[in-house]
Scaffold this motif. Structure first.
Motif, PDB file in Angstrom:
ATOM      1  N   SER A  11       6.020  -9.609  -1.791  1.00 47.17           N
ATOM      2  CA  SER A  11       6.224 -10.578  -0.719  1.00 47.17           C
ATOM      3  C   SER A  11       4.970 -11.436  -0.577  1.00 47.17           C
ATOM      4  O   SER A  11       3.847 -10.925  -0.631  1.00 47.17           O
ATOM      5  CB  SER A  11       6.488  -9.855   0.606  1.00 47.17           C
TER       6      SER A  11
ATOM      7  N   ASP B 132       4.483 -13.063   2.177  1.00 46.09           N
ATOM      8  CA  ASP B 132       4.227 -13.075   3.617  1.00 46.09           C
ATOM      9  C   ASP B 132       2.866 -12.464   3.919  1.00 46.09           C
ATOM     10  O   ASP B 132       2.399 -11.560   3.211  1.00 46.09           O
ATOM     11  CB  ASP B 132       5.306 -12.286   4.363  1.00 46.09           C
ATOM     12  N   ARG B 133       2.255 -12.968   4.980  1.00 46.78           N
ATOM     13  CA  ARG B 133       0.959 -12.468   5.470  1.00 46.78           C
ATOM     14  C   ARG B 133      -0.102 -12.477   4.373  1.00 46.78           C
ATOM     15  O   ARG B 133      -0.889 -11.543   4.230  1.00 46.78           O
ATOM     16  CB  ARG B 133       1.130 -11.079   6.081  1.00 46.78           C
TER      17      ARG B 133
END
Length: 173
Positions: free
Chosen positions: A49, A51-52
């Motif tokens: 991922s 994300d973040r």
């Protein structure tokens, strides 16, 4: 040519010694693991991922068979793998530390076909937390203490790399 089996994934305990080290160590949410398939191989799988500020997943093991005494000069590592269309890296560490320099070689095996990927020593580049370390010493195969697999380079989504073996190849010239 002389071949030495370093890791053979023909039993469940061969996959059990691998530990995930994903981008969660820096706040990401990717996840991975190594599991045994009853068909007689291991699978490095999970989800990357972005994300973040994430973007990588990896596993590593210290359960590496050392090169036998008198083994000739190692020239390459051989991976018997089945790919999924993504790029991976074989990572090697020359100490037992959690963090530090790793030597990485990229490979992209064909999708759905068992093949042997050859990674010459010259393909391994030193890296620290994703950054090149040009002044690091060259990889010394006799000092390898940990082996790992990684997927990175912003390849988000699910992945699965099947492995039957990791071997060392030596020149007998």
């Amino acid at each position: 040519m002389m071949i030495c089996d370093l890791l053979i994934f023909d039993a469940a305990d061969a996959a059990a010694s691998w530990t995930a080290v994903d981008d969660r160590v820096m706040g990401g949410v990717s996840h991975s693991g190594m599991r045994y398939d009853v068909a007689g191989y291991a699978v490095f799988e999970g989800t990357v991922s972005l994300d973040r500020n994430g973007g990588f997943a990896s596993v590593r093991s210290k359960a590496l068979t050392p090169l036998p005494p008198g083994f000739p000069r190692l020239t390459s590592y051989l991976l018997e793998v089945q790919g999924d269309g993504k790029r991976y890296k074989l990572t090697l560490r020359t100490d037992d530390a959690f963090d530090g320099i790793s030597y990485q070689a990229p490979f992209e095996p064909p999708v759905g076909v068992w093949t042997t990927v050859t990674l010459p020593l010259s393909a391994f580049t030193p890296s620290f937390r994703g950054q090149s370390v040009p002044d690091a010493p060259a990889l010394d195969p006799a000092r390898v203490r940990q082996v790992g697999l990684m997927i990175a380079d912003r390849q988000d989504g699910d992945f699965a790399l099947a492995l039957r073996a990791i071997r060392a190849d030596a020149s007998t010239d």
